[in-house]
Write a protein that holds these residues in place. Structure first.
Motif, PDB file in Angstrom:
ATOM      1  N   GLY A 126      -3.888   4.934   8.000  1.00  0.00           N
ATOM      2  CA  GLY A 126      -4.532   3.617   7.486  1.00  0.00           C
ATOM      3  C   GLY A 126      -3.836   2.709   6.805  1.00  0.00           C
ATOM      4  O   GLY A 126      -3.880   1.551   6.912  1.00  0.00           O
ATOM      5  N   LEU A 127      -2.895   3.018   5.779  1.00  0.00           N
ATOM      6  CA  LEU A 127      -2.214   2.193   4.777  1.00  0.00           C
ATOM      7  C   LEU A 127      -1.093   1.544   5.684  1.00  0.00           C
ATOM      8  O   LEU A 127      -0.589   0.519   5.475  1.00  0.00           O
ATOM      9  N   LEU A 128      -0.494   2.555   6.714  1.00  0.00           N
ATOM     10  CA  LEU A 128       0.485   1.825   7.514  1.00  0.00           C
ATOM     11  C   LEU A 128      -0.300   0.712   8.472  1.00  0.00           C
ATOM     12  O   LEU A 128       0.615  -0.276   8.310  1.00  0.00           O
ATOM     13  N   VAL A 129      -1.315   0.988   8.805  1.00  0.00           N
ATOM     14  CA  VAL A 129      -2.008  -0.218   9.583  1.00  0.00           C
ATOM     15  C   VAL A 129      -2.042  -1.667   8.658  1.00  0.00           C
ATOM     16  O   VAL A 129      -2.085  -2.578   9.104  1.00  0.00           O
ATOM     17  N   PHE A 130      -2.742  -1.090   7.390  1.00  0.00           N
ATOM     18  CA  PHE A 130      -3.070  -2.086   6.554  1.00  0.00           C
ATOM     19  C   PHE A 130      -1.634  -3.003   6.153  1.00  0.00           C
ATOM     20  O   PHE A 130      -1.607  -4.238   6.049  1.00  0.00           O
ATOM     21  N   SER A 137       6.636  -5.198   5.582  1.00  0.00           N
ATOM     22  CA  SER A 137       7.385  -4.088   6.318  1.00  0.00           C
ATOM     23  C   SER A 137       8.252  -3.168   5.316  1.00  0.00           C
ATOM     24  O   SER A 137       8.265  -2.071   5.647  1.00  0.00           O
ATOM     25  N   PHE A 138       8.378  -3.668   4.105  1.00  0.00           N
ATOM     26  CA  PHE A 138       8.940  -2.484   3.119  1.00  0.00           C
ATOM     27  C   PHE A 138       7.952  -1.498   3.032  1.00  0.00           C
ATOM     28  O   PHE A 138       8.390  -0.411   2.952  1.00  0.00           O
ATOM     29  N   TYR A 139       6.680  -1.870   2.691  1.00  0.00           N
ATOM     30  CA  TYR A 139       5.826  -0.934   2.293  1.00  0.00           C
ATOM     31  C   TYR A 139       5.337  -0.338   3.615  1.00  0.00           C
ATOM     32  O   TYR A 139       4.784   0.963   3.480  1.00  0.00           O
ATOM     33  N   VAL A 140       5.744  -0.832   4.827  1.00  0.00           N
ATOM     34  CA  VAL A 140       5.358  -0.032   6.134  1.00  0.00           C
ATOM     35  C   VAL A 140       6.377   1.384   5.857  1.00  0.00           C
ATOM     36  O   VAL A 140       6.077   2.383   6.364  1.00  0.00           O
ATOM     37  N   VAL A 141       7.526   0.933   5.663  1.00  0.00           N
ATOM     38  CA  VAL A 141       8.889   1.795   5.599  1.00  0.00           C
ATOM     39  C   VAL A 141       8.434   3.032   4.485  1.00  0.00           C
ATOM     40  O   VAL A 141       8.635   4.102   4.757  1.00  0.00           O
ATOM     41  N   LEU A 142       8.009   2.473   3.403  1.00  0.00           N
ATOM     42  CA  LEU A 142       7.776   3.253   2.319  1.00  0.00           C
ATOM     43  C   LEU A 142       6.606   4.224   2.588  1.00  0.00           C
ATOM     44  O   LEU A 142       6.654   5.408   2.159  1.00  0.00           O
TER      45      LEU A 142
END
Length: 230
Positions: A126-130, A137-142
């Motif tokens: 869910g956080l990835l989608v957000f 993009s940085f927080y997608v990777v994190l």
């Protein structure tokens, strides 16, 4: 005439006879939980159904995470945090109901472990989608790294225990992750929470690898030598 001095009041005498209000609250919660467990046991519900319901509730939290926007993030994350707290109810009662109904099985323990992994992954998904919808993009990777690390914490323990019997070392296990995710959601501080989980999960995995390596270097026992000789 010399009279005997009256004994000084003991420390326990100065204390109130009743327990503190926190103890009373704890007992009340315990009684309530026992009542719920008895009711569920009488309903003959399968404990695995309760375990699966925990996954359903965590999926609802993931949907709340994923549907948040920059304008609604604080509110949606707060709701998601409350939902995750609610999912903890199923973690509390499924094992107790299994024991109360004499349905403790090896498959039940296996099923609970597998569903827990999916529950953890659903929150981070869910956080990835957000973060993807917000072009962060940085927080997608994190977040992806945190998801993998969370799974590896559980995997290293399971794999190690198939070799050495017990591997309970390390700090960042599922309860700690859940508490951090709940705090991050309720107080809208998910970014630093992800950093903490990423670092401590990695340390936990390394710790378990080192611990397992150390244990597997132990000399074989006499029984093992006898078995090899046979």
């Amino acid at each position: 005439m010399v009279t005997a001095a009256s004994p000084a009041p003991s420390a326990s005498a100065n204390k109130p006879s009743n327990h503190s209000w926190t103890s009373a609250f704890g007992r009340a919660c315990g009684v309530l939980l026992d009542t719920i467990v008895r009711w569920l046991a009488l309903s003959r519900i399968n404990p695995n159904v309760l375990t699966f319901m925990g996954l359903v509730v965590n999926t609802w939290a993931a949907i709340l995470f994923g549907s948040a926007t920059a304008l609604t993030q604080r509110r949606m994350f707060f709701y998601a945090g409350l939902v995750i707290i609610g999912s903890g109810f199923f973690d509390l009662v499924d094992g107790q109901v299994a024991r109360a109904t004499n349905r403790v099985t090896r498959f039940g323990a296996f099923f609970d472990s597998v569903v827990d992994r999916y529950s953890d992954a659903s929150q981070f998904l869910g956080l990835l989608v957000f973060y993807t919808r917000g072009d962060r993009s940085f927080y997608v990777v994190l977040t992806a790294f945190v998801m993998v690390s969370a799974i590896m914490v559980s995997y290293t323990r399971a794999r190690a225990e198939s070799l050495i019997g017990s591997c309970r070392v390390g700090f960042m296990e599922r309860p700690e992750r859940l508490v951090l995710v709940i705090l991050g959601a309720l107080f809208n501080r998910m970014a630093p929470v992800l950093w903490v989980i990423a670092v401590l999960s990695t340390i936990t995995v390394i710790h378990r690898m080192r611990y397992t390596w150390t244990r597997t270097q132990d000399p074989p026992t006499a029984a093992a030598k006898t078995g090899q000789a046979a």
